[in-house]
Scaffold this motif. Sequence first.
Motif, PDB file in Angstrom:
ATOM      1  N   LEU A  63       0.706  -0.456   0.170  1.00 28.41           N
ATOM      2  CA  LEU A  63       0.120   0.040   0.055  1.00 28.41           C
ATOM      3  C   LEU A  63       0.583   1.131   0.344  1.00 28.41           C
ATOM      4  O   LEU A  63       1.032   2.312  -0.389  1.00 28.41           O
ATOM      5  N   VAL A  64       2.403   1.049   0.901  1.00 28.43           N
ATOM      6  CA  VAL A  64       3.082   2.320   0.851  1.00 28.43           C
ATOM      7  C   VAL A  64       3.464   1.831  -0.912  1.00 28.43           C
ATOM      8  O   VAL A  64       3.346   3.959  -0.985  1.00 28.43           O
ATOM      9  N   VAL A  65       3.715   1.153  -1.311  1.00 26.08           N
ATOM     10  CA  VAL A  65       4.218   1.331  -2.543  1.00 26.08           C
ATOM     11  C   VAL A  65       3.299   2.704  -3.949  1.00 26.08           C
ATOM     12  O   VAL A  65       3.424   4.032  -4.314  1.00 26.08           O
ATOM     13  N   THR A  66       1.727   1.899  -3.616  1.00 29.29           N
ATOM     14  CA  THR A  66       0.904   2.546  -4.391  1.00 29.29           C
ATOM     15  C   THR A  66       0.336   4.045  -4.136  1.00 29.29           C
ATOM     16  O   THR A  66       0.135   5.019  -5.021  1.00 29.29           O
ATOM     17  N   PHE A  67       0.895   4.329  -2.558  1.00 27.33           N
ATOM     18  CA  PHE A  67       0.301   5.520  -2.147  1.00 27.33           C
ATOM     19  C   PHE A  67       1.963   6.804  -2.927  1.00 27.33           C
ATOM     20  O   PHE A  67       1.332   7.155  -3.623  1.00 27.33           O
ATOM     21  N   LEU A  68       2.865   6.492  -2.726  1.00 27.18           N
ATOM     22  CA  LEU A  68       4.086   7.115  -3.187  1.00 27.18           C
ATOM     23  C   LEU A  68       3.860   7.321  -4.783  1.00 27.18           C
ATOM     24  O   LEU A  68       3.787   7.913  -5.412  1.00 27.18           O
ATOM     25  N   LEU A  69       3.332   5.943  -5.279  1.00 24.94           N
ATOM     26  CA  LEU A  69       3.403   6.166  -6.825  1.00 24.94           C
ATOM     27  C   LEU A  69       1.731   7.452  -6.640  1.00 24.94           C
ATOM     28  O   LEU A  69       2.338   8.396  -8.242  1.00 24.94           O
TER      29      LEU A  69
ATOM     30  N   VAL B  87      -1.562  -0.288 -11.811  1.00 21.84           N
ATOM     31  CA  VAL B  87      -2.803  -0.196 -10.556  1.00 21.84           C
ATOM     32  C   VAL B  87      -3.041  -2.205 -10.570  1.00 21.84           C
ATOM     33  O   VAL B  87      -3.502  -2.477  -9.127  1.00 21.84           O
ATOM     34  N   PRO B  88      -3.400  -2.279 -11.796  1.00 23.16           N
ATOM     35  CA  PRO B  88      -4.154  -4.087 -11.811  1.00 23.16           C
ATOM     36  C   PRO B  88      -2.819  -4.941 -11.036  1.00 23.16           C
ATOM     37  O   PRO B  88      -3.425  -6.390 -10.505  1.00 23.16           O
ATOM     38  N   ALA B  89      -1.543  -4.499 -11.146  1.00 24.53           N
ATOM     39  CA  ALA B  89       0.098  -5.649 -10.782  1.00 24.53           C
ATOM     40  C   ALA B  89      -0.490  -5.324  -8.839  1.00 24.53           C
ATOM     41  O   ALA B  89       0.078  -6.605  -8.793  1.00 24.53           O
TER      42      ALA B  89
ATOM     43  N   HIS C 145      -6.564  -1.107  -1.038  1.00 25.88           N
ATOM     44  CA  HIS C 145      -6.132  -0.631  -2.467  1.00 25.88           C
ATOM     45  C   HIS C 145      -6.424   0.411  -2.389  1.00 25.88           C
ATOM     46  O   HIS C 145      -5.770   1.822  -3.368  1.00 25.88           O
ATOM     47  N   SER C 146      -7.642   0.897  -2.900  1.00 25.92           N
ATOM     48  CA  SER C 146      -8.294   1.832  -3.412  1.00 25.92           C
ATOM     49  C   SER C 146      -7.787   2.961  -2.472  1.00 25.92           C
ATOM     50  O   SER C 146      -8.463   4.609  -2.974  1.00 25.92           O
ATOM     51  N   GLY C 147      -8.066   3.499  -1.113  1.00 24.25           N
ATOM     52  CA  GLY C 147      -8.106   3.671   0.019  1.00 24.25           C
ATOM     53  C   GLY C 147      -6.503   4.452  -0.431  1.00 24.25           C
ATOM     54  O   GLY C 147      -6.202   6.269  -0.159  1.00 24.25           O
ATOM     55  N   ALA C 148      -5.558   3.981  -0.329  1.00 21.71           N
ATOM     56  CA  ALA C 148      -4.375   4.143  -0.618  1.00 21.71           C
ATOM     57  C   ALA C 148      -4.228   4.716  -2.129  1.00 21.71           C
ATOM     58  O   ALA C 148      -3.508   6.279  -1.931  1.00 21.71           O
ATOM     59  N   VAL C 149      -4.798   4.453  -3.051  1.00 22.50           N
ATOM     60  CA  VAL C 149      -5.228   5.844  -4.289  1.00 22.50           C
ATOM     61  C   VAL C 149      -5.114   6.477  -4.401  1.00 22.50           C
ATOM     62  O   VAL C 149      -4.990   7.954  -4.450  1.00 22.50           O
TER      63      VAL C 149
ATOM     64  N   CYS D 293       9.256  11.224  -5.468  1.00 22.59           N
ATOM     65  CA  CYS D 293       8.533  10.166  -5.179  1.00 22.59           C
ATOM     66  C   CYS D 293       8.664   8.804  -5.275  1.00 22.59           C
ATOM     67  O   CYS D 293       8.498   7.087  -4.561  1.00 22.59           O
ATOM     68  N   CYS D 294       8.920   8.945  -6.498  1.00 25.04           N
ATOM     69  CA  CYS D 294       8.902   7.678  -7.394  1.00 25.04           C
ATOM     70  C   CYS D 294      10.568   6.870  -6.852  1.00 25.04           C
ATOM     71  O   CYS D 294       9.935   5.531  -6.643  1.00 25.04           O
TER      72      CYS D 294
END
Length: 473
Positions: free
Chosen positions: A296-302, A394-396, A416-420, A450-451
């Motif tokens: 979730l952190v990776v998703t949040f940062l990207l 996202v799907p990955a 995951h949607s919340g992290a997005v 961030c990336c």
Amino acid sequence: MRETDLEDGMGEGVTGTAAREPAVRGPRRPRAARRTVAVLGTGVFAIGTDMFVVAGVLGGIATDLGVSVGSAGLAVTVFALAYAVGAVLLAPSLSVRSPRRVLVVSSAAFAVLNVSAALAPELPALLAARALGALAASAYVPAASAAAAAVMPASHRGRALGTIVGCMSAATVLGAPAGVLLASMLSWRAAFALPAVLAAVTGLLLTGDVSRPPARREPPECGEPSASGGEVPGPGGAGRRGRQRVSPRQRQPRPRPSLRHRPPLPHADPELGARRRAAVRARLRPMGSPAVAATLVVTFLLMTASYSTYTYLPQLPAAAAVPLGSGLFIAVFGLAGTAGTWWGGSAADRRGPGRVVGPALVVSAVAFAVLPHATAVVAVVTVAAWGVAVWGFVPAQQHRLIGLGTAAPPLLLALHSGAVHLGSAAGSLLGGLVVDTAGAARLWTVAVVCCGAAWAVHTVLVRTVLVGKEKGS
């Protein structure tokens, strides 16, 4: 829409997109069911348009309301933040309500609040309307997904859910550019009026019971007149000789239910509050897993990197040098995202999520670094590459979360949607600060940092937590 079609088959009400097996195998009228899914998708299209159109009209908002572009970008921040909070906290609270009522009320509220945003005289009023509208949207989208799955037979459930997701993607390709075009011809306020109209139409159609089947008549009692004008045969057998005539005086009136014996209303349930708190705790429990938290952190940062640039696309020099400006960029981003979603899902199935997430982070970082300094043609190509990378990511990530098996898939996808959306809020906020202080040409610094942080967390996650668990990682 038939209320039983929505309520039967919904696993957790509006708390997730998964639906349990419906009480009936499918609706009696497939055309009506498809029409219902189309109506539900229209509401999702309206919400997606509202999410993505604001980036194209920030300049008009800032000029009209007398604020900086970064301050106008708070319209994106508060929407994303309220949506993330609503997806985690509001949806479980509404799981005890009628799904049909949730859909009708949330779509109507979303329409009214978008009208309020279009009429906002000052920035605080606009931000309040955006926050409340996001809460309505966070209630509608999961309920629409669950309802679309419930009204279709099991063999067509995936197509129904794909339609809902496709309507959100179509909003980036059609809805948001259309809103930007209206804003260029009329005013930025027209960009909010468009999703308001679509949401109002959705609410009216949902109220009109578009999929209600023909009403079934209760069978008449013995001796009562039938629909054809005769009488129902009595226990003596068929035919005129076997029929029993019962006079009106001999008929016993059916007892009416007493108000004293009616079940308590949902809001009168003494255990309602405890159930809501338990639902919220259950939603947050998977975050105790290090693998889930790191993913979730990776998703949040990207997403923070992506929205720090996407929100302020109109301020980039290349946006003024192409036809339709930011509207063209938004449309290219949406089209590329459609292709990226397919690529990310299929590549994750074949080679593992790690082989998608890593390249997506690298391509995104390069795109963010190039975009502020690119010419018009290079900028269009760069936006396309960025769209493929981010939407394929996202799907990955969803694939990775489900593969961890720490909780039910709908619960992991909700987190995951919340992290997005939290990343969207953080990115638009940071991007606004950069634009107001250093200019749009410096947006790439926040995005690239961030990336880089996302890449570091992803690398540690794969090497220490997910080693040997993902094919090809």
